[in-house]
Design a protein around this motif. Sequence first.
Motif, PDB file in Angstrom:
ATOM      1  N   SER A 314       0.830  -1.209   0.000  1.00 48.73           N
ATOM      2  CA  SER A 314       0.000   0.000   0.000  1.00 48.73           C
ATOM      3  C   SER A 314       0.864   1.259   0.000  1.00 48.73           C
ATOM      4  O   SER A 314       0.528   2.262   0.634  1.00 48.73           O
ATOM      5  N   ALA A 315       1.983   1.171  -0.692  1.00 50.66           N
ATOM      6  CA  ALA A 315       2.886   2.318  -0.829  1.00 50.66           C
ATOM      7  C   ALA A 315       3.058   2.616  -2.317  1.00 50.66           C
ATOM      8  O   ALA A 315       2.450   1.969  -3.172  1.00 50.66           O
ATOM      9  N   ASP A 316       3.910   3.560  -2.592  1.00 50.98           N
ATOM     10  CA  ASP A 316       4.209   4.036  -3.926  1.00 50.98           C
ATOM     11  C   ASP A 316       5.106   3.027  -4.647  1.00 50.98           C
ATOM     12  O   ASP A 316       5.955   2.403  -4.016  1.00 50.98           O
ATOM     13  N   ASN A 317       4.951   2.918  -5.965  1.00 50.98           N
ATOM     14  CA  ASN A 317       5.813   2.001  -6.712  1.00 50.98           C
ATOM     15  C   ASN A 317       7.214   2.549  -6.989  1.00 50.98           C
ATOM     16  O   ASN A 317       7.996   1.917  -7.689  1.00 50.98           O
ATOM     17  N   HIS A 318       7.522   3.720  -6.417  1.00 47.13           N
ATOM     18  CA  HIS A 318       8.924   4.123  -6.385  1.00 47.13           C
ATOM     19  C   HIS A 318       9.702   3.231  -5.405  1.00 47.13           C
ATOM     20  O   HIS A 318      10.931   3.238  -5.395  1.00 47.13           O
ATOM     21  N   TYR A 319       8.956   2.472  -4.589  1.00 42.78           N
ATOM     22  CA  TYR A 319       9.585   1.605  -3.593  1.00 42.78           C
ATOM     23  C   TYR A 319       9.537   0.137  -4.026  1.00 42.78           C
ATOM     24  O   TYR A 319       8.605  -0.300  -4.715  1.00 42.78           O
ATOM     25  N   VAL A 320      10.554  -0.601  -3.560  1.00 45.76           N
ATOM     26  CA  VAL A 320      10.606  -2.056  -3.740  1.00 45.76           C
ATOM     27  C   VAL A 320      11.161  -2.666  -2.458  1.00 45.76           C
ATOM     28  O   VAL A 320      12.067  -2.096  -1.842  1.00 45.76           O
ATOM     29  N   ARG A 321      10.596  -3.811  -2.066  1.00 42.19           N
ATOM     30  CA  ARG A 321      11.143  -4.527  -0.908  1.00 42.19           C
ATOM     31  C   ARG A 321      12.109  -5.597  -1.389  1.00 42.19           C
ATOM     32  O   ARG A 321      11.752  -6.422  -2.234  1.00 42.19           O
ATOM     33  N   LEU A 322      13.329  -5.565  -0.858  1.00 40.84           N
ATOM     34  CA  LEU A 322      14.319  -6.614  -1.155  1.00 40.84           C
ATOM     35  C   LEU A 322      14.608  -7.393   0.114  1.00 40.84           C
ATOM     36  O   LEU A 322      14.847  -6.802   1.164  1.00 40.84           O
TER      37      LEU A 322
END
Lengths: 345, 345
Positions: A314-322
Amino acid sequence: MRHAASSAILVSGWHRMGYYYSDGSYISQLLVEHIKKLHALVGNAITEGKYIVFGSGSTQLLNAAVYAFSPDTSSQSPAKVVATPPYYPVYRTQTEYFNAKNFSYEGSTSSWINKTDSSSTFIEFVTSPNNPDGKLTKGVLEGDNVKQINDRAYYWPHYTAIPSPADDDLMIFTISKLTGHAGSRFGWAIIKDEAVYEKMLTYLDVNTMGVSRAAQLRALKLFDVILEGDDGKEIFKFAYSTIRHRWTKLKETISKSKRFSLQKLSSQYCTFFKRERELSPAYAWLKCEREEDRNCYEILEAAGISGREGSLYSADNHYVRLSLIRSKDDFDILINKLNTLVAKQ
Amino acid sequence: MRHAASSAILVSGWHRMGYYYSDGSYISQLLVEHIKKLHALVGNAITEGKYIVFGSGSTQLLNAAVYAFSPDTSSQSPAKVVATPPYYPVYRTQTEYFNAKNFSYEGSTSSWINKTDSSSTFIEFVTSPNNPDGKLTKGVLEGDNVKQINDRAYYWPHYTAIPSPADDDLMIFTISKLTGHAGSRFGWAIIKDEAVYEKMLTYLDVNTMGVSRAAQLRALKLFDVILEGDDGKEIFKFAYSTIRHRWTKLKETISKSKRFSLQKLSSQYCTFFKRERELSPAYAWLKCEREEDRNCYEILEAAGISGREGSLYSADNHYVRLSLIRSKDDFDILINKLNTLVAKQ
């Protein structure tokens, strides 16, 4: 693997065939005692005077807790289930999937600040350290009608300083993020209120008649081994040093680039290690800093790096979880690919 | 216990730590193959061209099936969940407990015969052999909008003749009633339709992220041992002879009394034993014949005999369910107490 002999179990064909332990419950009291001992040793949760139930991973317990906090009767309005982005997607998908009359998913806590009127119960998921960004968090809604489900999966010295023992009303832990045994599907909840505990037991009975006794035996053995090594400290020293090393490497790599950034985590005093320490998160919450990099996931994917899109949380797609909790080989490959990507910029 | 050496498992501390099997699923395909092999050998279910999923006992699968058959959208009316008394109480309690918008418990099938208009889906639980009375049954509702959940927990040569392999759209089995390992919480569903299979997988993912891999390993070993002994027939010969013996003893005891009676079960041709045979039910469905014995449970309880009240199975309290699947000592005590009770009349 360092404890190959002591961590193995030999199970006879007829072990624990029946439904019940000797006290007539689905829950091994010996395992409950082991869990309490470990929390006391780590100092990450207060268990005295509280109740403990088991679930098939924390996954089952999250939903059990939502049912336990929701009104029993249809005369009351449905409980409103909320969380603060970025958050673990299962809170939303599970609550929506079960599609119950007595609760509904109502999005972000930000819409409800100062609006938690007493006409309905609010159930706030609080994840600390947070998944995906590793930050220590607190609930944001206030009021007698606000119930918190505290997801404490990552509240271990592997990932975070332990400023003080957690003492929330309902805390959920899982062996998956303690020893890595995700496949065992074993989690536990620590519950303050007896009525909530009874409701959790009802859910677990109706849903699956408790947790596989084979999984409980497995967990028992793993707790045994944890408690034995270096007075119970060995696994935490090992895990912290491993993840801190990875986090340091990742920060070094990303610091070479202006295109990408990582979450900022400040140091804190850790009562377990008895010193100030950095947090060492399970996940990097990587940001593509350029406005035009609207889909950071695709940019990484093109470089052969697989993560999870920010929008899942539920965040912005400028973010990615690695993920940093992967095999050593996988982590080394990740760093190599990130170095290549960063060098290209 | 006759297979002590071969039925034990030795599990290394790091066995199956991760979430996934090598094919990226939560389901051991080797175990799926063992299950198919056993059904082919026993001839109690057709698995060719069908899909198999695992659950934490049949308990979890019953609810997964209700969700899978219920409408996805709130624009359709809720599915009506029904069963024919006497029936296993979990069908009702579970359906009511989850309290979903897309299904509701609507009581006995008898209220719906010739009333299954197409404005809603009907989900009929069919248990064959039936729990509590051991009878071979069929669904009673008809129509394209009627979906059956076939609980086949007791469809093994232990309990019943196998007239032909079951070929229902959705069949549920559990290791609990095959080997007795209730505590392992391992069941499986055999599903004809791919879309229903996918929906079951979604439920199992959202609810518990699949079944404990430790429980799957345990089940794999038990299936191994079953398939090895006397070409896979040993366990069934043993179980049938044990339960038949108990059923015969119980019938002898009850036949001495006019106050009590047992269900009538007719013989049938069994394709597994290749001869006509009596049914040998897991439970006696005992009736107190006197009109004034309105609470048969209390009459038995006063004689030290514990059963379950008929009303639990949505039947009359002139009935009580007594379990024949208990330890030998427990069964001998039951017969002694029944003999004493019968002699008093």
